[in-house]
Design a protein around this motif. Structure first.
Motif, PDB file in Angstrom:
ATOM      1  N   GLU A  34     -50.799  53.836   8.578  1.00  0.00           N
ATOM      2  CA  GLU A  34     -50.842  52.477   9.120  1.00  0.00           C
ATOM      3  C   GLU A  34     -51.043  51.430   8.024  1.00  0.00           C
ATOM      4  OE1 GLU A  34     -53.939  51.644  11.971  1.00  0.00           O
ATOM      5  OE2 GLU A  34     -52.524  50.568  13.242  1.00  0.00           O
ATOM      6  N   ARG A  57     -49.946  51.463   4.959  1.00  0.00           N
ATOM      7  CA  ARG A  57     -48.948  51.479   3.898  1.00  0.00           C
ATOM      8  C   ARG A  57     -48.389  50.071   3.660  1.00  0.00           C
ATOM      9  NH1 ARG A  57     -46.407  52.917   8.621  1.00  0.00           N
ATOM     10  NH2 ARG A  57     -44.417  51.884   9.075  1.00  0.00           N
ATOM     11  N   PHE A 101     -37.113  48.791   8.735  1.00  0.00           N
ATOM     12  CA  PHE A 101     -36.438  48.020   9.783  1.00  0.00           C
ATOM     13  C   PHE A 101     -34.960  47.937   9.430  1.00  0.00           C
ATOM     14  CE2 PHE A 101     -35.790  44.681  12.938  1.00  0.00           C
ATOM     15  CZ  PHE A 101     -36.756  44.981  13.877  1.00  0.00           C
ATOM     16  N   MET A 114     -43.005  38.840   8.732  1.00  0.00           N
ATOM     17  CA  MET A 114     -44.177  38.025   9.061  1.00  0.00           C
ATOM     18  C   MET A 114     -44.953  38.631  10.219  1.00  0.00           C
ATOM     19  SD  MET A 114     -42.183  34.415   8.594  1.00  0.00           S
ATOM     20  CE  MET A 114     -43.137  33.528   9.809  1.00  0.00           C
ATOM     21  N   GLY A 115     -44.231  39.150  11.202  1.00  0.00           N
ATOM     22  CA  GLY A 115     -44.904  39.824  12.313  1.00  0.00           C
ATOM     23  C   GLY A 115     -45.691  41.031  11.829  1.00  0.00           C
ATOM     24  N   MET A 116     -45.082  41.805  10.924  1.00  0.00           N
ATOM     25  CA  MET A 116     -45.771  42.992  10.388  1.00  0.00           C
ATOM     26  C   MET A 116     -46.993  42.583   9.568  1.00  0.00           C
ATOM     27  SD  MET A 116     -42.539  45.309   9.200  1.00  0.00           S
ATOM     28  CE  MET A 116     -41.512  46.173  10.393  1.00  0.00           C
ATOM     29  N   LEU A 130     -48.770  39.836   9.861  1.00  0.00           N
ATOM     30  CA  LEU A 130     -49.823  39.331  10.751  1.00  0.00           C
ATOM     31  C   LEU A 130     -50.507  40.479  11.487  1.00  0.00           C
ATOM     32  CD1 LEU A 130     -48.362  36.101  12.368  1.00  0.00           C
ATOM     33  CD2 LEU A 130     -50.353  36.290  10.874  1.00  0.00           C
ATOM     34  N   ASP A 131     -49.708  41.457  11.890  1.00  0.00           N
ATOM     35  CA  ASP A 131     -50.283  42.630  12.562  1.00  0.00           C
ATOM     36  C   ASP A 131     -51.319  43.281  11.647  1.00  0.00           C
ATOM     37  OD1 ASP A 131     -50.388  45.001  14.395  1.00  0.00           O
ATOM     38  OD2 ASP A 131     -49.482  45.961  12.647  1.00  0.00           O
ATOM     39  N   ALA A 132     -50.955  43.445  10.376  1.00  0.00           N
ATOM     40  CA  ALA A 132     -51.885  44.067   9.426  1.00  0.00           C
ATOM     41  C   ALA A 132     -53.131  43.196   9.249  1.00  0.00           C
ATOM     42  CB  ALA A 132     -51.184  44.270   8.080  1.00  0.00           C
ATOM     43  N   MET A 169     -54.460  41.161  11.379  1.00  0.00           N
ATOM     44  CA  MET A 169     -55.310  41.280  12.581  1.00  0.00           C
ATOM     45  C   MET A 169     -56.116  42.571  12.564  1.00  0.00           C
ATOM     46  SD  MET A 169     -52.934  40.162  15.737  1.00  0.00           S
ATOM     47  CE  MET A 169     -51.522  39.234  15.284  1.00  0.00           C
ATOM     48  N   LYS A 170     -55.487  43.630  12.021  1.00  0.00           N
ATOM     49  CA  LYS A 170     -56.161  44.936  12.001  1.00  0.00           C
ATOM     50  C   LYS A 170     -57.068  45.073  10.789  1.00  0.00           C
ATOM     51  CE  LYS A 170     -52.395  47.374  14.400  1.00  0.00           C
ATOM     52  NZ  LYS A 170     -51.054  47.956  14.161  1.00  0.00           N
ATOM     53  N   LEU A 178     -56.081  45.408   7.716  1.00  0.00           N
ATOM     54  CA  LEU A 178     -55.499  46.383   6.795  1.00  0.00           C
ATOM     55  C   LEU A 178     -55.097  45.703   5.485  1.00  0.00           C
ATOM     56  CD1 LEU A 178     -53.138  48.200   9.328  1.00  0.00           C
ATOM     57  CD2 LEU A 178     -55.329  49.037   8.458  1.00  0.00           C
ATOM     58  N   THR A 228     -52.400  46.093   3.949  1.00  0.00           N
ATOM     59  CA  THR A 228     -50.930  46.122   3.880  1.00  0.00           C
ATOM     60  C   THR A 228     -50.346  44.842   3.298  1.00  0.00           C
ATOM     61  OG1 THR A 228     -50.826  47.555   5.803  1.00  0.00           O
ATOM     62  CG2 THR A 228     -48.831  46.287   5.298  1.00  0.00           C
TER      63      THR A 228
END
Lengths: 322, 285
Positions: B59, B61, B113, B126-128, B130-132, B134-135, B137, B139
């Protein structure tokens, strides 16, 4: 707090994957931003970026609700939906505000009346068109756990007086005339016009024309059995939708009948082109989508079936070869 | 970076270019853009990105996205050399039996992708990112953009939003080879002054020689992330780099060489005489 806000906040509380993104359309979710913190994102008026970001998050394991005006969500961002959401088969729930006739006075730029057609045309993308706020909420609960892309026509209208059957993709419900063994007419409809169709059925019932009204709910997957049953049991099948006559329910019924080798007298009610902008009730009358106009169109179509109109005059001309 | 390390990366880059040349026959590929970003990808996968065949599903990476897409032979060459996929698989380029074709497919291990339509993956990245964030991470998301791709309005829309959202674990790299499909960028839709454009959008901008490992090492070694701003690295490159017989030629964008030509090009790549190329020019794909 409206039901949509409650749904989003409840879902966010039980499912840490949920993220809500809007392209500056906060009108129906004003309490959500402060409650969701960084899981609410407003990208501004940037539908393509919104969809691309949602796809990026969804392939990393999130469930994303994107919320924007239906016309711009489905058409400005169409290629992003196709490439980034549909090809990825990513769980992005795309909620389109003021779809169909609800754009009332905005004019044709805002009229999402091609939305069902183009969204259902994409592999992997499903389409949900609820008939009132309650059905929207019930369906959204299922969609949020479906791990699939969905386009949803947002509707926050008051609860219709209908029997409820738990939402299931590809399952229609009978909302009038369930007890009729062989109705004269079956109306297949979805979304905002469900109310008008129910009222039209009640009006026709007073003239001894027995009408069943079927709420399709999900246009993709679609309830093929409901369509075939309507054809098998009714003298006339009507499709009623606040959508172009191309690509929506009228086309779905035509495709279904063709594939199954069936034919039936039909009446397709919808828009041949962009509709006249104005106040909603006046638009309904002008475009002959009010309950009384729908009832009248059905009476006329039934009369034509019993007494077919004379052949239209021939437009063929003699061609002279000088 | 020691000279030994530099030599090693240059050797890897040479092998990646050989893979690219081998993919430019029997149907062909977008060889020009693949050669321009080959050194860049080698550097990133060997020295910068926290990702390996062993951690490809972790997760935390790092993520690399090819937004322009048709430079994917370079990525497939890198993934093969780095051990994400087998080298034998590259021989299946364009075979319907595999999913290695002119644009990335994320079914291939190491491809994060798919792309093909320009102007998409900055927003996906950007979505990826932001996801990181939030978590929590570490990344980092790296998105390779073509300079011709910068014609697309969606890139600039995404730039505005990335800046507004302070996505600072995001690095865009412009493969600035100065060409788009048929023409020099500055002869069609001029981009300069490019770094000023990004800075005006709220980004940090850096320049690097995209073919020089030491220059790349200096640039990425000094990269400051978590500054509150996204970063763009403008990598100065040459289309068709490594093959003087096609380098910087406007009509050598997509090439489909004969087997004899690719043999000669492999020689050319290794410092021997220039290949004589008679294949059709300017194949439009």
């Amino acid at each position: 707090m409206n039901a949509y806000e409650t749904l989003l906040l409840d879902t966010a509380a039980r499912d840490e994957r949920l993220v809500v993104i809007t392209a500056e359309n906060r009108g129906h979710m004003r309490t959500v931003p402060p409650m969701l913190g960084d899981r609410f994102i407003d990208v501004g008026i940037a539908e393509q970026t919104m969809i691309g970001m949602a796809a990026g998050m969804a392939v990393r394991g999130r469930v994303v609700v994107t919320h924007a005006l239906a016309a711009f969500l489905t058409m400005r961002a169409f290629e992003f939906i196709r490439d980034d959401v549909a090809i990825s088969n990513a769980p992005v729930i795309m909620v389109g505000m003021v779809p169909g006739i609800l754009s009332d006075g905005n004019g044709p730029t805002h009229q999402a009346i091609e939305d069902v057609s183009i969204m259902r045309g994409l592999p992997n993308v499903n389409v949900f068109c609820p008939c009132d706020e309650r059905e929207f909420i019930d369906g959204m609960r299922v969609l949020l756990d479906s791990h699939a892309p969905w386009y949803v026509r947002y509707l926050s209208t008051p609860e219709l007086p209908i029997d409820r059957v738990a939402f299931e993709p590809g399952r229609a419900t009978v909302v009038r005339g369930a007890a009729l063994h062989r109705p004269n007419v079956t109306i297949l409809t979805y979304g905002f016009l469900t109310r008008q169709c129910i009222e039209a059925a009640d009006q026709l019932g007073r003239d001894d024309i027995h009408v069943r009204v079927v709420n399709m709910r999900s246009l993709k997957p679609v309830d093929t059995e409901a369509i075939l049953h309507a054809v098998a049991t009714s003298e006339l099948v009507v499709t009623a939708e606040d959508h172009l006559l191309t690509g929506g329910l009228a086309s779905i019924v035509a495709e279904t009948l063709m594939i199954h080798g069936k034919g039936a007298p039909v009446l397709t009610i919808g828009f041949p082109t962009w509709f006249r902008p104005g106040r909603l009730n006046e638009v309904l009358e002008y475009e002959r989508l009010s309950s009384s106009a729908i009832a009248q169109r059905i009476r006329q179509r039934l009369a034509d079936i019993v007494h077919p109109p004379a052949e239209p005059p021939s437009h063929h001309h003699e061609v002279s070869h000088a | 970076m020691t000279h030994e390390q530099q030599d090693e990366l240059e050797q890897v880059a040479l092998r990646v270019r050989e893979h690219i040349v081998r993919m430019s026959t029997n149907g062909g590929c977008f060889i020009g853009a693949s050669l321009s970003c080959a050194d860049l990808l080698v550097y990133l996968y060997w020295r910068f990105l926290n990702i390996s065949p062993e951690t490809v599903n972790d997760e935390d990476r790092d993520v690399l996205l090819l937004s322009k897409g048709h430079d994917v032979p370079a990525l497939y060459g890198v993934l093969a050399e780095r051990g994400f996929i087998s080298k034998e698989r590259l021989a299946h380029h364009l075979s319907v039996e595999d999913i290695i074709y002119w644009h990335p497919n994320r079914g291939v291990s190491g491809v994060e992708f798919h792309s093909g339509s320009l102007g998409h993956l900055l927003s996906v990245g950007m979505g990826m990112a932001l996801d990181a964030r939030m978590k929590g991470l570490p990344t980092r998301v790296v998105v390779i953009l073509g300079d011709g791709e910068l014609n697309e309005g969606s890139v600039w829309e995404a730039c505005l939003v990335a800046s507004a959202l302070s996505i600072d674990n995001l690095v865009a790299i412009v493969d600035r080879n100065h060409f788009q499909a048929n023409l020099r960028t500055e002869d069609l839709i001029p981009l300069e002054p490019l770094s000023e454009k990004f800075r005006a959008f709220g980004w940090d901008a850096m320049h690097v020689n995209g073919h020089d490992m030491r220059s790349l090492d200096k640039c990425f070694g000094s990269l400051q992330l978590n500054t509150g701003r996204p970063t763009v690295v403008i990598a100065d490159t040459r289309r068709g780099k490594g093959l003087p017989s096609i380098e910087e030629q406007a009509d050598r964008w997509f090439c489909n060489f004969s087997a004899d030509e690719t043999d000669a090009l492999l020689d050319e790549l290794n410092g021997n005489a220039r290949a004589t190329i008679t294949s059709e020019r300017l194949i439009v794909r």
